[in-house]
Structures are given as C-alpha cells and as structure tokens.
Design an enzyme around this catalytic site. Sequence first.
Site, mmCIF file in Angstrom:
data_model
loop_
_atom_site.group_PDB
_atom_site.id
_atom_site.type_symbol
_atom_site.label_atom_id
_atom_site.label_comp_id
_atom_site.label_asym_id
_atom_site.label_seq_id
_atom_site.Cartn_x
_atom_site.Cartn_y
_atom_site.Cartn_z
ATOM 1 N N HIS A 60 2.821 -10.568 1.801
ATOM 2 C CA HIS A 60 1.768 -9.597 2.140
ATOM 3 C C HIS A 60 1.113 -9.080 0.862
ATOM 4 O O HIS A 60 1.790 -8.787 -0.119
ATOM 5 C CB HIS A 60 2.424 -8.457 2.928
ATOM 6 C CG HIS A 60 1.493 -7.402 3.429
ATOM 7 N ND1 HIS A 60 0.156 -7.614 3.668
ATOM 8 C CD2 HIS A 60 1.728 -6.098 3.762
ATOM 9 C CE1 HIS A 60 -0.389 -6.495 4.117
ATOM 10 N NE2 HIS A 60 0.536 -5.562 4.175
ATOM 11 N N ASP A 112 1.961 -1.945 -1.922
ATOM 12 C CA ASP A 112 3.344 -1.461 -1.910
ATOM 13 C C ASP A 112 4.344 -2.622 -1.950
ATOM 14 O O ASP A 112 5.535 -2.398 -2.169
ATOM 15 C CB ASP A 112 3.626 -0.536 -0.711
ATOM 16 C CG ASP A 112 3.195 -1.107 0.618
ATOM 17 O OD1 ASP A 112 2.258 -1.929 0.640
ATOM 18 O OD2 ASP A 112 3.782 -0.732 1.651
ATOM 19 N N HIS A 135 0.379 -7.121 9.383
ATOM 20 C CA HIS A 135 -0.728 -6.351 9.924
ATOM 21 C C HIS A 135 -2.015 -6.489 9.135
ATOM 22 O O HIS A 135 -2.981 -5.745 9.390
ATOM 23 C CB HIS A 135 -0.313 -4.870 10.027
ATOM 24 C CG HIS A 135 -0.082 -4.198 8.707
ATOM 25 N ND1 HIS A 135 -0.795 -3.079 8.319
ATOM 26 C CD2 HIS A 135 0.724 -4.469 7.669
ATOM 27 C CE1 HIS A 135 -0.396 -2.673 7.124
ATOM 28 N NE2 HIS A 135 0.525 -3.500 6.724
#
Lengths: 54, 398
Positions: B80, B84, B146
Amino acid sequence: MAKYRCEICNYIYDPAIGDQDSGIAPGTPFESLPDSWVCPVCGADKSQFVKEEC
Amino acid sequence: MEPLEIKKDVYWIGVVDWNVRHFHGHTYTTKRGTTYNAYLIIDEKIALIDTVYGPFSQEMIEKIGEIVPAEKIDYIIANHVETDHSGALPEILKLCPKAKVFGTAKCKEGLYKHFYGNWDFQVVKTKDTLKLGKKNLTFVEAPMIHWPDSMFTYCPQEQLLLPNDAFGQHYATSERFDDEVDQAALMDEAAKYYANILWPLSSLILRKIEEVQKLNIPIKMIAPSHGIIWRKDPAKIINAYLGWAKNETKPKVVVVYETMWGATETMARNIAQGIIDAGVSVKLFDITQSDRTEVMKEMLDAKAYIIGSSTHDNDMLTTIAGFLEFLKGLKPKNRIAAVFGSYGWAGGAVKSIENVLKETGIELVASGLSVQYVPSPDEVKNCYEFGKDFATILKGAK
C-alpha cells in the site's frame, strides 16, 4: 453519449475519450464496453458505474 | 519493544504509536493510539513487507538490525502506498539500495508521486509468486481496499495473510495477538476502522473476500498493518467483515443531534425515551460533545437513525452538517431514518437534513417533527410518541 461515474472512486468514463490503457477506442459508448472492463482507477466492475446526470 | 517472531522466520518489526490521537488528518480519532506493522521474512532471500510511518523509520531500522543487517534485504513488498506504511521506504532503501520493490502498477505510480525515488520496482499482479527459498509469497491485487494500489500478500507455507489495512485496528498495545487482548476492545476498534474507512467500499470487500475464499487458501494467521494480529481466530474478523460488508444491522436506533439552547436536546431525549419504552436499543449523541469516529461505529450495525438540529440561518447547525457530509461519504445501505428539530420563525433544518439523508440513500419513514422555540408539555409528549411510533416502524422493517 452519456458519461458514467464510478461510485467507488468517482472516475468518470467519457465515451468521447474511451480508455486507451484498456484498449477502448474513443467513441465507445459505456453500454458497449466488454463485461470484463473495469474502472481504470480502482478496478471496480461495470455494475459499480452510474449514469452521470448532465 | 523487541522484534517478535510471529511464525518461523517471520518477524514483526513494526512500531507502536501510543500517543497518536488523530489519523488521516482529523477524520479519525485514535483514542487508543495505533501501530504500524511491518514484517521481515528471513529465508535464502530476505523480504521486508511494508514499512512504517516516516517519523518511526529509525525504530523500525533498529529492530531489523537486531535480526539481520539491513543491507541484506533483497526484496521489499509494498502492499500500500499510503505514507503510514511507505514512509520509511526512502530511509530503508538508503541502507539496502539494491533491494527490489514489489507492488501493483498503481503502487508504482503512487510511490513515485510520494517520494520521486528512482527505485528498482517490479509490478506484480494477482497470483504472481515470489520465491524466497523455502517460503514463497503470492500476491492478490485488492484495488480500493482501500486505495487503488492496495494489495494482499500471502505466504502459503505459513498460511499467513498479510492484507495491509484490511482487518486492521487503531489499537496500541504491548501485546501483538488477538488472544492476548480484551476481546470487546479489539472488536470495538475493528468495527470503528471498518465504519470510518472501509464502509463505502463494502461491495468490493464482499467480492474480494469471496474471491479469496474461492481460491481455497487456508488462512491460519492474518497479520494486518495496524493493531493486533489474528492468530487464534482469523475467521472471527473475516465473518465480522462479511456482516459489515453486507450492511447487516440490528434493530437499533442511533439518535444524533445538535442543539442551540436546549430545545432540540429536549426533543432528542424524549424521542429516545419513547424508543426505549418500546423496547428498542438506542444510542444518543450530542454531536458537538461526541467523538464522530465512535458515532460512526455505532451507526455501522444500526438499522435506524434519527437526526436532529435547531434551525440556524434557515439551515441545520454546522457541526451536524459536517457529520452528515461524512456519513454520506460512507454510503450506508438499507437504513431507515426520521428527522426532528426546533426553530424560531421559519425553520429549515428539518428539510435540509431530510434532503441530505435522501441523497445518502436513506429511507425516511416518518414525517419530520418540528417544534417552535421551546416544546410545550404536549409537544414533549409528541416527541415521546414520535419515538414510540418510529420504534414500531423499525420493528416491522426488513
């Protein structure tokens, strides 16, 4: 020809432009896209698209 | 905290962010903090799976150093793009400049647009496999779970799924596994994560879980990129996700309101009392005093919402307006609602809220209830009856 919006990521399919990366020629209406076509931004399938009201 | 071997030769080398209280800007309150989980697999080839938020780069690098010198890393799997999980990539790549980065095509684009690095990147697709030695890694693209770049990594030898943000929770703990923590707190944070981040993507999540189930791959452990690792009962979180993704609900009402001088609050309390006396569960929130992240979690499994506001400048108040805007983006399905509020002369809030709820696709099952200035004893009773009637409708709703 109507534009269609992906309800997942808000990408707009514009038939005047098509989707070159997926081999969709300009002038292809949304209804004529193959069922295997997916949103070039997020991968959602055609059922996730809604007609864009202009 | 030391690195922790979660499976043979698979190490958690993440960090615990105890004090973070706001996440994704100010869209998510992380009252229990969070963790950024990254994993290191030691084999003939050494693979790092995801990294941590940039400010914690050194902490992660020190943990890696306790297992193996960082320059020995051969592969970095980027499930991803979001910072973060990718924030420590530039720092780690300085230590292992020959390491190859793996991710989806969207990941390649996205990482470049974050860091503008000229890294050796290999694009992977669903079912592509990377051989490490005794262990392999198989990739499953998971677009919009997501972000467009999202991907799951699976290690068949360990029956270990590394799905990045899916199945995660913002939950800072000294423990790393599901069987070591309070179950109610764990599921509370998992639901909060789903409600506030994943809810609008439910149709894709449902399809992806079904796709993974059809692959018939055994999953003994799910190690997400935030919070607790599911080892005792990975099916628990998969089943919870299936229910949330199907928008399954309980006969429960969430009442959310904003009040100027207390009249709308009086209405809210009496409506809630009517619902309670009809035997239906209620949660009541003054949105200006409440944690929106928590309210959304309560809305995730509730069939019905009642929304109220005083009228101000011919419209609803601004905090509830922001709240409803957020709710609209979460795209709840198959919900019913009703609206109330007090006004001084012309009104406007009730109609305005009803319009937003309609745009959100929520069915209004009762006419809005308005009261001028301060509710009279009769009007208070009307509020109570409004709640009771709503509960009756809810009991009959499918």
